[in-house]
Design a protein around this motif. Structure first.
Motif, short mmCIF file in Angstrom:
data_model
loop_
_atom_site.label_atom_id
_atom_site.label_comp_id
_atom_site.label_asym_id
_atom_site.label_seq_id
_atom_site.Cartn_x
_atom_site.Cartn_y
_atom_site.Cartn_z
N ALA A 151 0.72 -1.20 -0.16
CA ALA A 151 0.05 0.20 0.00
C ALA A 151 0.79 1.13 -0.03
O ALA A 151 1.93 1.31 0.67
CB ALA A 151 -0.88 0.07 1.24
N THR A 152 0.50 2.41 -0.75
CA THR A 152 0.86 3.71 -0.80
C THR A 152 -0.32 4.53 0.15
O THR A 152 -1.27 4.41 -0.35
CB THR A 152 1.29 4.32 -2.18
N ILE A 153 -0.01 5.25 1.07
CA ILE A 153 -0.95 5.71 1.87
C ILE A 153 -1.04 7.32 1.74
O ILE A 153 0.20 7.96 1.92
CB ILE A 153 -0.79 5.50 3.47
N TYR A 154 -2.17 7.84 1.63
CA TYR A 154 -2.45 9.26 1.19
C TYR A 154 -3.49 9.81 2.35
O TYR A 154 -4.30 9.08 2.66
CB TYR A 154 -2.93 9.41 0.01
N LEU A 155 -3.29 11.17 2.66
CA LEU A 155 -4.00 11.69 3.53
C LEU A 155 -5.26 12.12 2.52
O LEU A 155 -5.02 12.81 1.49
CB LEU A 155 -3.43 13.02 4.25
N ASP A 176 -13.24 6.05 7.87
CA ASP A 176 -13.18 7.26 8.61
C ASP A 176 -13.02 8.45 7.62
O ASP A 176 -13.08 9.72 8.30
CB ASP A 176 -12.23 7.34 9.73
N GLY A 177 -12.60 8.23 6.29
CA GLY A 177 -12.46 9.26 5.50
C GLY A 177 -11.20 9.89 5.65
O GLY A 177 -10.82 10.99 5.20
N TRP A 178 -10.19 9.48 6.58
CA TRP A 178 -9.07 10.20 6.60
C TRP A 178 -8.03 9.95 5.74
O TRP A 178 -6.96 10.66 5.36
CB TRP A 178 -8.41 9.85 8.32
N PHE A 179 -7.92 8.71 5.18
CA PHE A 179 -6.65 8.04 4.34
C PHE A 179 -7.36 7.56 3.05
O PHE A 179 -8.55 7.21 3.13
CB PHE A 179 -6.08 7.00 5.00
N LEU A 180 -6.83 7.60 2.01
CA LEU A 180 -6.58 6.90 0.87
C LEU A 180 -5.46 6.00 0.41
O LEU A 180 -4.56 6.49 0.32
CB LEU A 180 -6.95 7.87 -0.20
N TRP A 208 -7.44 3.29 16.97
CA TRP A 208 -6.23 2.23 16.84
C TRP A 208 -5.80 2.03 15.35
O TRP A 208 -4.65 2.29 15.15
CB TRP A 208 -6.39 1.02 17.27
N ALA A 209 -6.75 1.76 14.39
CA ALA A 209 -6.48 1.63 12.93
C ALA A 209 -5.85 2.97 12.31
O ALA A 209 -4.94 2.84 11.68
CB ALA A 209 -7.67 1.33 12.38
N ARG A 210 -6.63 3.92 13.01
CA ARG A 210 -6.17 5.42 12.38
C ARG A 210 -4.71 5.61 12.68
O ARG A 210 -3.85 6.24 12.23
CB ARG A 210 -7.33 6.27 12.85
#
Length: 221
Positions: A151-155, A176-180, A208-210
């Motif tokens: 995965a590549t994680i973006y805000l 939660d809509g925080w990450f893509l 915790w996941a966030r």
């Protein structure tokens, strides 16, 4: 005359007997087949020793499963097959599952990525309480290792954090809509495993996941 008549009567009787199965009777072959079938012992099914052990442990509940050593639980899980052992893992302690996962995925100081993905996906299928307990009890480095590999994680929705218009793999927006996340897997089956894992992490403990994803995002190149 009488002898001829008697012979004819006997012949007629034999023919009638031999052909009676045409009119609702049973043929000699059918009778012998039914007799042979009746002589066979009825087939019975007996559980394997492994299945019997599983049944005893499930009946004994978490107390019985908790008495197993981690190597014994690891061996039993492999004998059953991972997905047939889900009920057993639901009853195990977080410490037991952490130890079993270590035994399963580490080999000569290397992590077997396929085994790790299979196991984390299986844990995501457990009931809410067991999933929360086991995810929180795992070595977070193993979770991070899998996600860093795929995965590549973006805000999300942050102007200073531009997101590519097209993913290299498949976009996964977190609940939660925080990450893509841009998930890059080799097969559709692997993609399903990873998305199920991410869904499971959030339903187990969203905060915790966030935090996990936020920490990973800063670590990823």
């Amino acid at each position: 005359m009488s002898d001829k008549h008697d012979d004819s009567a006997e012949g007629t009787g034999a023919q009638s007997s031999g052909a009676s199965w045409l009119f609702g009777g049973s043929s000699p072959a059918a009778d012998s087949g039914e007799a042979a079938a009746a002589a066979l012992a009825p087939l019975t099914w007996s559980a394997s020793p492994t299945q019997q052990k599983l049944g005893e442990l499930l009946e004994g509940g978490s107390e019985a499963v908790g008495r197993l050593s981690s190597p014994a639980l690891h061996r039993l899980t492999n004998e059953l097959g991972l997905h047939d052992a889900l009920e057993l893992l639901e009853l195990a302690s977080a410490e037991q599952v952490r130890d079993v996962l270590d035994l399963q995925v580490w080999s000569h100081d290397r992590v077997d990525l396929e085994e790790l993905r299979d196991w984390l996906h299986a844990l995501a299928l457990l009931d809410d309480d067991a999933r929360r307990r086991h995810f929180r009890g795992l070595d977070v480095e193993l979770l991070g290792y899998l996600l860093r590999k795929c995965a590549t994680i973006y805000l999300a929705n942050v102007e200073d954090e531009p997101v590519p218009e097209e993913p290299r793999g498949t976009f996964y927006p977190t609940p939660d809509g925080w990450f893509l996340l841009d998930l890059q897997t080799e097969t559709e089956a692997e993609l399903e495993q990873v998305t199920t894992l991410l869904d499971g992490l959030y339903t187990a403990d969203a905060e915790w996941a966030r935090t996990l994803l936020q920490n990973l995002m800063w670590e990823l190149p």
